[in-house]
Scaffold this active site. Structure first.
Site, PDB file in Angstrom:
ATOM      1  N   PHE A  92       0.819  -1.215   0.000  1.00 42.97           N
ATOM      2  CA  PHE A  92       0.000   0.000   0.000  1.00 42.97           C
ATOM      3  C   PHE A  92       0.854   1.266   0.000  1.00 42.97           C
ATOM      4  CE2 PHE A  92      -2.566   2.663   3.200  1.00 42.97           C
ATOM      5  CZ  PHE A  92      -3.152   3.430   2.202  1.00 42.97           C
TER       6      PHE A  92
ATOM      7  N   TYR B 289       3.890  -7.722  16.785  1.00 42.45           N
ATOM      8  CA  TYR B 289       4.243  -6.824  15.685  1.00 42.45           C
ATOM      9  C   TYR B 289       4.965  -5.583  16.214  1.00 42.45           C
ATOM     10  CZ  TYR B 289       3.577  -3.384  11.932  1.00 42.45           C
ATOM     11  OH  TYR B 289       3.768  -2.407  10.987  1.00 42.45           O
TER      12      TYR B 289
END
Length: 317
Positions: free
Chosen positions: A11, A138
């Site tokens: 993206f 993460y």
């Protein structure tokens, strides 16, 4: 300047690639061949701790590292932290160390606001100088990568720039932001009318890319950490109304009391989802603006409109 960009099929990386090649020579490092890109391509299945880049970095001046194992809402991995670390920490350091050996001057690392944490109190936004407080694998893997990159600068002289975006939206956005905009486009009543007291910082991919481009050669960017947003915080209710304005379809908001969301989160075990909906996450970008003499070139309204136009053109709204 010769620039290598990783993750250009993603993206952020795809728009970044389009923008940077207007003024620089670029090469890309991807998982698969990009048939539309005419420059040099390095193809690797993943960013990992044992990749050998075969002296492909010799002519590179700056690396912009966007590739990552991204945050997964329902991660089914047996050892998710190990998998995140392999790509986001060890893989990043492997690339950076080989960059040093090749004489690369600057390494721009696209990190995450999750390094700071998951939420803030109203009026107490995250700052780049805050002690990291990642809450999931993460965020932890990104925080560890940042720490090791900054240590590498002291060992080698490599200039490292760390950018921690908030939630990024724009043409090509997926997940919750796109889903919510699709619901608004359908004119469905949405139960967010009373979620007015929280504040969220967002950043359009257009403002993020502009900041990354600024950091390619700005002398004040070296060895710094930057937070980035549109510099316009808004509540969940306001965000949905802005989506309606961007789509030219006024949002229909139902006044459901906020405590109902907290109760629903406890009953369903989805407190984390509810927290993102009713809670706050603000960032202070004053240091970014001052140090780089930078301001977001696109207003939040512009970013929402560009996102809506892209979704409509793709017939997703």
């Amino acid at each position: 300047m010769n620039i290598l960009i990783t993750g250009t099929s993603g993206f952020i990386g795809s728009l970044l690639c389009d923008e940077i090649q207007k003024d620089h020579e670029i090469s890309i490092l991807n998982r698969r061949l990009n048939k539309t890109f005419k420059g040099e391509q390095l193809i690797y299945p993943s960013i990992s701790s044992d990749n050998d880049y075969n002296n492909k970095l010799q002519s590179v001046d700056c690396i912009i590292h966007c590739a990552a194992r991204v945050h997964v809402m329902k991660d089914a991995s047996v050892n998710p932290i190990d998998e995140y670390r392999e790509v986001n920490t060890a893989g990043t350091l492997n690339l950076a160390r080989q960059a040093v050996e090749a004489g690369v001057k600057r390494f721009i690392f696209i990190s995450s606001i999750k390094v700071n944490g998951e939420c803030t109190q109203i009026g107490s936004p995250f700052k780049a100088t805050d002690k990291p407080n990642p809450q999931d694998p993460y965020g932890q893997s990104k925080a560890e990568a940042e720490e090791q990159l900054l240590a590498l600068t002291k060992e080698t002289g490599l200039e490292v720039v760390i950018i921690r975006p908030t939630l990024v939206y724009g043409a090509g956005v997926k997940a919750n932001f796109a889903s919510l905009m699709k619901l608004v486009s359908k004119g469905l009543p949405l139960p967010f009318g009373l979620i007015t007291d929280n504040r969220r910082s967002l950043v359009s991919v257009y403002n993020l890319v502009d900041l990354i481009v600024t950091c390619i050669d700005h002398p004040n960017a070296a060895n710094q950490v930057f937070l980035v947003s549109d510099d316009h915080d808004l509540s969940t209710a306001e965000m949905v109304r802005q989506m309606g304005l961007a789509l030219s379809k006024p949002a229909k908001l139902i006044p459901v009391p906020v405590f109902c969301y907290s109760l629903a989160g406890k009953l369903t075990g989805k407190q984390d989802v509810v927290s993102r909906l009713i809670g706050s996450l603000q960032v202070d970008i004053s240091e970014t603006k001052q140090r780089l003499n930078w301001t977001p070139p696109y207003k939040l309204e512009d970013g929402f409109k560009m996102t809506a136009n892209a979704l409509v053109s793709e017939k997703k709204c």
